[in-house]
Design a protein around this motif. Structure first.
Motif, PDB file in Angstrom:
ATOM      1  N   VAL A  97       0.843  -1.185   0.000  1.00 32.60           N
ATOM      2  CA  VAL A  97       0.000   0.000   0.000  1.00 32.60           C
ATOM      3  C   VAL A  97       0.886   1.246   0.000  1.00 32.60           C
ATOM      4  N   GLU A  98       0.435   2.277  -0.707  1.00 34.09           N
ATOM      5  CA  GLU A  98       1.083   3.583  -0.698  1.00 34.09           C
ATOM      6  C   GLU A  98       0.170   4.540   0.063  1.00 34.09           C
ATOM      7  N   VAL A  99       0.713   5.170   1.098  1.00 33.22           N
ATOM      8  CA  VAL A  99      -0.016   6.202   1.826  1.00 33.22           C
ATOM      9  C   VAL A  99       0.695   7.515   1.525  1.00 33.22           C
ATOM     10  N   VAL A 100      -0.035   8.473   0.969  1.00 34.03           N
ATOM     11  CA  VAL A 100       0.526   9.786   0.661  1.00 34.03           C
ATOM     12  C   VAL A 100       0.067  10.753   1.741  1.00 34.03           C
ATOM     13  N   VAL A 101       1.036  11.428   2.378  1.00 30.82           N
ATOM     14  CA  VAL A 101       0.723  12.408   3.418  1.00 30.82           C
ATOM     15  C   VAL A 101       1.259  13.767   3.006  1.00 30.82           C
ATOM     16  N   ARG A 102       0.644  14.814   3.535  1.00 34.93           N
ATOM     17  CA  ARG A 102       1.076  16.169   3.222  1.00 34.93           C
ATOM     18  C   ARG A 102       2.254  16.546   4.111  1.00 34.93           C
ATOM     19  N   LEU A 139       8.938   4.398  11.101  1.00 38.85           N
ATOM     20  CA  LEU A 139       8.448   3.820   9.848  1.00 38.85           C
ATOM     21  C   LEU A 139       9.542   3.049   9.116  1.00 38.85           C
ATOM     22  N   ARG A 140      10.538   2.553   9.824  1.00 41.45           N
ATOM     23  CA  ARG A 140      11.698   1.924   9.193  1.00 41.45           C
ATOM     24  C   ARG A 140      11.353   0.714   8.344  1.00 41.45           C
ATOM     25  N   GLU A 141      10.199   0.085   8.592  1.00 48.14           N
ATOM     26  CA  GLU A 141       9.814  -1.071   7.782  1.00 48.14           C
ATOM     27  C   GLU A 141       9.148  -0.658   6.461  1.00 48.14           C
ATOM     28  N   TYR A 142       8.987   0.631   6.263  1.00 46.84           N
ATOM     29  CA  TYR A 142       8.380   1.159   5.042  1.00 46.84           C
ATOM     30  C   TYR A 142       9.427   1.924   4.230  1.00 46.84           C
ATOM     31  N   THR A 143       9.134   2.076   2.936  1.00 46.97           N
ATOM     32  CA  THR A 143       9.945   2.949   2.094  1.00 46.97           C
ATOM     33  C   THR A 143       9.291   4.324   2.148  1.00 46.97           C
ATOM     34  N   VAL A 144      10.064   5.353   2.481  1.00 47.26           N
ATOM     35  CA  VAL A 144       9.529   6.710   2.609  1.00 47.26           C
ATOM     36  C   VAL A 144      10.266   7.596   1.617  1.00 47.26           C
ATOM     37  N   GLU A 145       9.489   8.317   0.806  1.00 50.73           N
ATOM     38  CA  GLU A 145      10.081   9.170  -0.228  1.00 50.73           C
ATOM     39  C   GLU A 145       9.362  10.509  -0.261  1.00 50.73           C
ATOM     40  N   ALA A 146      10.133  11.601  -0.125  1.00 52.18           N
ATOM     41  CA  ALA A 146       9.562  12.941  -0.247  1.00 52.18           C
ATOM     42  C   ALA A 146       9.354  13.239  -1.726  1.00 52.18           C
ATOM     43  N   ALA A 147       8.193  13.775  -2.065  1.00 53.07           N
ATOM     44  CA  ALA A 147       7.868  14.127  -3.447  1.00 53.07           C
ATOM     45  C   ALA A 147       8.056  15.627  -3.653  1.00 53.07           C
ATOM     46  N   PRO A 148       8.308  16.047  -4.894  1.00 47.04           N
ATOM     47  CA  PRO A 148       8.527  17.474  -5.162  1.00 47.04           C
ATOM     48  C   PRO A 148       7.301  18.349  -4.878  1.00 47.04           C
ATOM     49  N   ASP A 149       6.120  17.747  -4.794  1.00 44.71           N
ATOM     50  CA  ASP A 149       4.906  18.531  -4.553  1.00 44.71           C
ATOM     51  C   ASP A 149       4.673  18.831  -3.075  1.00 44.71           C
ATOM     52  N   GLY A 150       5.650  18.468  -2.218  1.00 45.94           N
ATOM     53  CA  GLY A 150       5.522  18.739  -0.788  1.00 45.94           C
ATOM     54  C   GLY A 150       4.876  17.609  -0.009  1.00 45.94           C
ATOM     55  N   CYS A 151       4.518  16.542  -0.689  1.00 42.47           N
ATOM     56  CA  CYS A 151       3.937  15.380  -0.021  1.00 42.47           C
ATOM     57  C   CYS A 151       5.012  14.324   0.213  1.00 42.47           C
ATOM     58  N   THR A 152       4.687  13.333   1.006  1.00 39.55           N
ATOM     59  CA  THR A 152       5.588  12.214   1.275  1.00 39.55           C
ATOM     60  C   THR A 152       4.844  10.921   0.998  1.00 39.55           C
ATOM     61  N   ARG A 153       5.502   9.994   0.304  1.00 42.33           N
ATOM     62  CA  ARG A 153       4.943   8.672   0.023  1.00 42.33           C
ATOM     63  C   ARG A 153       5.510   7.677   1.022  1.00 42.33           C
ATOM     64  N   VAL A 154       4.626   6.922   1.655  1.00 39.93           N
ATOM     65  CA  VAL A 154       5.009   5.859   2.575  1.00 39.93           C
ATOM     66  C   VAL A 154       4.493   4.563   1.950  1.00 39.93           C
ATOM     67  N   VAL A 162      -0.688  -0.818  -4.307  1.00 40.10           N
ATOM     68  CA  VAL A 162       0.422  -0.800  -5.264  1.00 40.10           C
ATOM     69  C   VAL A 162       0.463  -2.165  -5.949  1.00 40.10           C
ATOM     70  N   ARG A 163       0.377  -2.149  -7.256  1.00 47.85           N
ATOM     71  CA  ARG A 163       0.433  -3.395  -8.019  1.00 47.85           C
ATOM     72  C   ARG A 163       1.846  -3.934  -8.014  1.00 47.85           C
ATOM     73  N   PRO A 164       2.010  -5.237  -8.108  1.00 45.60           N
ATOM     74  CA  PRO A 164       3.360  -5.812  -8.173  1.00 45.60           C
ATOM     75  C   PRO A 164       4.190  -5.160  -9.288  1.00 45.60           C
ATOM     76  N   GLY A 165       5.428  -4.836  -8.974  1.00 43.27           N
ATOM     77  CA  GLY A 165       6.312  -4.198  -9.949  1.00 43.27           C
ATOM     78  C   GLY A 165       6.248  -2.689  -9.955  1.00 43.27           C
ATOM     79  N   GLU A 166       5.290  -2.087  -9.198  1.00 45.85           N
ATOM     80  CA  GLU A 166       5.156  -0.632  -9.157  1.00 45.85           C
ATOM     81  C   GLU A 166       5.731  -0.018  -7.881  1.00 45.85           C
ATOM     82  N   ALA A 167       6.175  -0.832  -6.937  1.00 49.94           N
ATOM     83  CA  ALA A 167       6.687  -0.302  -5.670  1.00 49.94           C
ATOM     84  C   ALA A 167       7.919   0.543  -5.913  1.00 49.94           C
ATOM     85  N   LEU A 168       8.252   1.400  -4.929  1.00 44.93           N
ATOM     86  CA  LEU A 168       9.430   2.267  -5.028  1.00 44.93           C
ATOM     87  C   LEU A 168      10.683   1.473  -5.237  1.00 44.93           C
TER      88      LEU A 168
END
Length: 74
Positions: A7-12, A23-38, A68-74
């Motif tokens: 699952v992808e959770v997008v937070v502001r 959240l170390r068990e998750y992949t966390v990525e800051a997006a250019p739009d100011g949101c963060t993907r977990v 998140v479909r298989p193959g689409e994860a970060l």
């Protein structure tokens, strides 16, 4: 939700170091739009609700929750 799924959770906003450590068990990525993907595997609905509840208690706005479909994860 039946069985684990990714699952992808997008937070502001950006997440602080303490929350990132929690959240170390998750992949966390800051997006250019100011949101963060977990992104990570969620074993069941109770775990997803717990994650969303944690964001709510910390007053972190959840923008979306997406499977998140298989193959689409970060």
């Amino acid at each position: 939700m039946s069985g684990p799924q990714v699952v992808e959770v997008v937070v502001r906003g950006k997440l602080g170091p303490d929350l990132l450590a929690a959240l170390r068990e998750y992949t966390v990525e800051a997006a250019p739009d100011g949101c963060t993907r977990v992104v990570g595997s969620i074993p069941d609905q109770a775990r997803l609700i717990g994650l969303l509840d944690m964001f709510d208690q910390l007053h972190i706005e959840v923008v979306s929750v997406n499977p998140v479909r298989p193959g689409e994860a970060l």
